[in-house]
Design a protein around this motif. Sequence first.
Motif, short mmCIF file in Angstrom:
data_model
loop_
_atom_site.label_atom_id
_atom_site.label_comp_id
_atom_site.label_asym_id
_atom_site.label_seq_id
_atom_site.Cartn_x
_atom_site.Cartn_y
_atom_site.Cartn_z
N MET A 20 0.85 -1.19 0.00
CA MET A 20 0.00 0.00 0.00
C MET A 20 0.90 1.25 0.00
SD MET A 20 -2.98 1.04 2.72
CE MET A 20 -3.69 -0.62 2.57
N GLU A 21 0.66 2.15 -0.93
CA GLU A 21 1.50 3.33 -1.08
C GLU A 21 0.74 4.59 -0.66
OE1 GLU A 21 3.38 3.64 -4.87
OE2 GLU A 21 3.52 1.46 -5.12
N PHE A 22 1.49 5.55 -0.13
CA PHE A 22 0.85 6.79 0.31
C PHE A 22 0.23 7.56 -0.86
CE2 PHE A 22 3.34 6.20 4.21
CZ PHE A 22 2.39 6.53 5.15
N ILE A 29 -6.47 3.69 -7.98
CA ILE A 29 -7.59 3.21 -7.17
C ILE A 29 -7.71 1.69 -7.29
CG2 ILE A 29 -10.08 3.29 -6.85
CD1 ILE A 29 -8.58 5.79 -5.89
N GLN A 30 -7.52 1.16 -8.49
CA GLN A 30 -7.59 -0.29 -8.68
C GLN A 30 -6.48 -0.99 -7.89
OE1 GLN A 30 -7.50 -0.98 -12.91
NE2 GLN A 30 -9.34 0.27 -13.28
N GLN A 31 -5.27 -0.42 -7.90
CA GLN A 31 -4.16 -1.03 -7.15
C GLN A 31 -4.42 -0.99 -5.65
OE1 GLN A 31 -0.93 1.34 -8.68
NE2 GLN A 31 -0.48 -0.10 -10.35
N LEU A 32 -5.00 0.13 -5.18
CA LEU A 32 -5.32 0.23 -3.76
C LEU A 32 -6.39 -0.79 -3.37
CD1 LEU A 32 -4.98 1.68 -1.03
CD2 LEU A 32 -6.70 3.33 -1.79
N GLU A 33 -7.42 -0.92 -4.20
CA GLU A 33 -8.47 -1.89 -3.91
C GLU A 33 -7.93 -3.31 -3.87
OE1 GLU A 33 -12.52 0.29 -5.55
OE2 GLU A 33 -11.21 -0.74 -7.00
N ALA A 34 -6.96 -3.58 -4.76
CA ALA A 34 -6.33 -4.91 -4.76
C ALA A 34 -5.55 -5.13 -3.46
CB ALA A 34 -5.41 -5.06 -5.97
N ASP A 35 -4.84 -4.08 -3.00
CA ASP A 35 -4.08 -4.20 -1.75
C ASP A 35 -5.02 -4.37 -0.54
OD1 ASP A 35 -1.65 -3.96 -3.03
OD2 ASP A 35 -1.51 -1.78 -2.75
N GLY A 79 -15.36 1.41 1.59
CA GLY A 79 -14.72 2.70 1.37
C GLY A 79 -15.00 3.68 2.49
N LEU A 80 -16.28 3.67 2.96
CA LEU A 80 -16.64 4.55 4.08
C LEU A 80 -15.87 4.18 5.34
CD1 LEU A 80 -20.51 4.74 3.54
CD2 LEU A 80 -18.90 6.67 3.46
N ALA A 81 -15.66 2.90 5.57
CA ALA A 81 -14.90 2.45 6.74
C ALA A 81 -13.41 2.78 6.61
CB ALA A 81 -15.09 0.96 6.94
N PHE A 82 -12.92 2.72 5.37
CA PHE A 82 -11.49 2.92 5.14
C PHE A 82 -11.10 4.39 5.15
CE2 PHE A 82 -7.81 2.98 2.10
CZ PHE A 82 -6.92 2.25 2.88
N LEU A 83 -12.00 5.30 4.82
CA LEU A 83 -11.69 6.71 4.62
C LEU A 83 -11.07 7.37 5.86
CD1 LEU A 83 -11.68 9.26 2.91
CD2 LEU A 83 -14.08 9.63 3.55
N PRO A 84 -11.67 7.28 7.05
CA PRO A 84 -11.04 7.98 8.19
C PRO A 84 -9.66 7.44 8.53
CG PRO A 84 -12.87 6.59 8.92
CD PRO A 84 -12.94 6.64 7.43
N ARG A 85 -9.45 6.11 8.34
CA ARG A 85 -8.13 5.54 8.61
C ARG A 85 -7.10 6.04 7.60
NH1 ARG A 85 -8.21 1.54 12.65
NH2 ARG A 85 -10.30 1.60 13.58
N ALA A 86 -7.51 6.14 6.35
CA ALA A 86 -6.60 6.64 5.32
C ALA A 86 -6.24 8.10 5.58
CB ALA A 86 -7.25 6.50 3.94
N GLN A 87 -7.23 8.91 5.96
CA GLN A 87 -6.97 10.31 6.27
C GLN A 87 -6.01 10.43 7.45
OE1 GLN A 87 -11.09 11.40 6.76
NE2 GLN A 87 -11.18 12.42 4.75
N ALA A 88 -6.22 9.57 8.47
CA ALA A 88 -5.34 9.61 9.64
C ALA A 88 -3.90 9.24 9.28
CB ALA A 88 -5.87 8.67 10.72
N LEU A 89 -3.75 8.23 8.41
CA LEU A 89 -2.41 7.84 7.98
C LEU A 89 -1.70 8.97 7.24
CD1 LEU A 89 -3.05 4.17 6.76
CD2 LEU A 89 -1.56 4.87 8.65
N LEU A 90 -2.42 9.65 6.38
CA LEU A 90 -1.82 10.77 5.64
C LEU A 90 -1.46 11.92 6.58
CD1 LEU A 90 -4.12 10.75 2.49
CD2 LEU A 90 -1.70 10.13 2.58
N GLU A 91 -2.31 12.18 7.57
CA GLU A 91 -2.02 13.25 8.53
C GLU A 91 -0.78 12.90 9.37
OE1 GLU A 91 -5.58 13.72 10.76
OE2 GLU A 91 -6.69 14.64 9.09
N GLN A 92 -0.68 11.62 9.77
CA GLN A 92 0.48 11.20 10.56
C GLN A 92 1.76 11.30 9.73
OE1 GLN A 92 -0.36 7.30 12.09
NE2 GLN A 92 -2.11 7.99 13.30
N ALA A 93 1.67 10.93 8.47
CA ALA A 93 2.85 11.02 7.60
C ALA A 93 3.27 12.48 7.42
CB ALA A 93 2.54 10.39 6.24
N ALA A 94 2.29 13.37 7.25
CA ALA A 94 2.61 14.79 7.10
C ALA A 94 3.22 15.34 8.38
CB ALA A 94 1.35 15.57 6.73
N LEU A 95 2.67 14.92 9.55
CA LEU A 95 3.22 15.37 10.83
C LEU A 95 4.64 14.87 11.02
CD1 LEU A 95 2.89 16.69 13.61
CD2 LEU A 95 1.86 14.56 14.42
#
Length: 295
Positions: free
Chosen positions: A1-3, A36-42, A61-77
């Motif tokens: 899974m890539e950022f 998006i297809q590669q992410l769905e496969a992962d 997708g709805l379940a995955f969205l907040p976790r994905a946003q949190a990962l991106l925020e942590q990476a930015a921090l």
Amino acid sequence: MEFRHLRCFTVLAEELHFGRAAQRLAMTQPPLSMAIQQLEADVGARLFERNSRGVALTAAGLAFLPRAQALLEQAALAAREARDVGQGLAGQLQIGFAGTVLYRGLPQVLRAFAAAHPKLRLALRELSSSEQLVELVHDRLDLGFVHTTRVPAGFSQILVSSQPFMACLPVSHPMAKKRKLPLQALKDESFAIVMRAVSPDYHDRILAACADAGFEPALGFELRHWLSVVSVIAQGLGVGLVPAALQQAGLPGVMFLPLEQPLAPYDTHCLWRTGRDQSALGAFLAAVQRAAAPA
């Protein structure tokens, strides 16, 4: 899974339109669809429903969205913190200091530095000059404020302050009202002094000064701190030769008198390992240099 896949996912989840999402991401639609297809496969689940009416998030997708946003925020921090540390704007410095520096030099540096670098944490440890040298050599301190001329090889230094020694007497002492005092006048007194194990340079210097004045002092108290020396003298238990900055301690019961023949000054040096790779250290040393300039 890539950022970058997570970034594509969160932007598409916000826009729910491939064209607008691709525009925000500065890419065309085909590579966005591929990401998006590669992410769905992962992930192992479909994240979007695609039909003639548009794009919608699936339950996955709805379940995955907040976790994905949190990962991106942590990476930015994490990136911001690493950048700040690299630029000397954040992190921690381990700083040693001998007690008298609190009355000459160190508070000014700390105030100026804290105002300019609020994200940098300064961990301060009160240690004798001898103890600091040991910690510095073993890299357990980033820098130290010491009173010694015995600088190990491979270390650099800045002269922070230089101050005279003064005679310190109880206020009740017959000579306490004199304007200046010859050191020889103290030949029959009991001396309070910092122990040699704590400050060998200045212990030996005081004994040598007394020898030059024609006497060997009776050492009634050998103590770990200069402030303890002044406290003992305030109780009428002896006399001493102490750095002038100790006048600022405001202890009652003592008088500080200049010597007729001044001793070599009591110097404070900031000491650190030469070439130490730490941006925060460089920023702090610049503050020390600015504060030391008038000295």
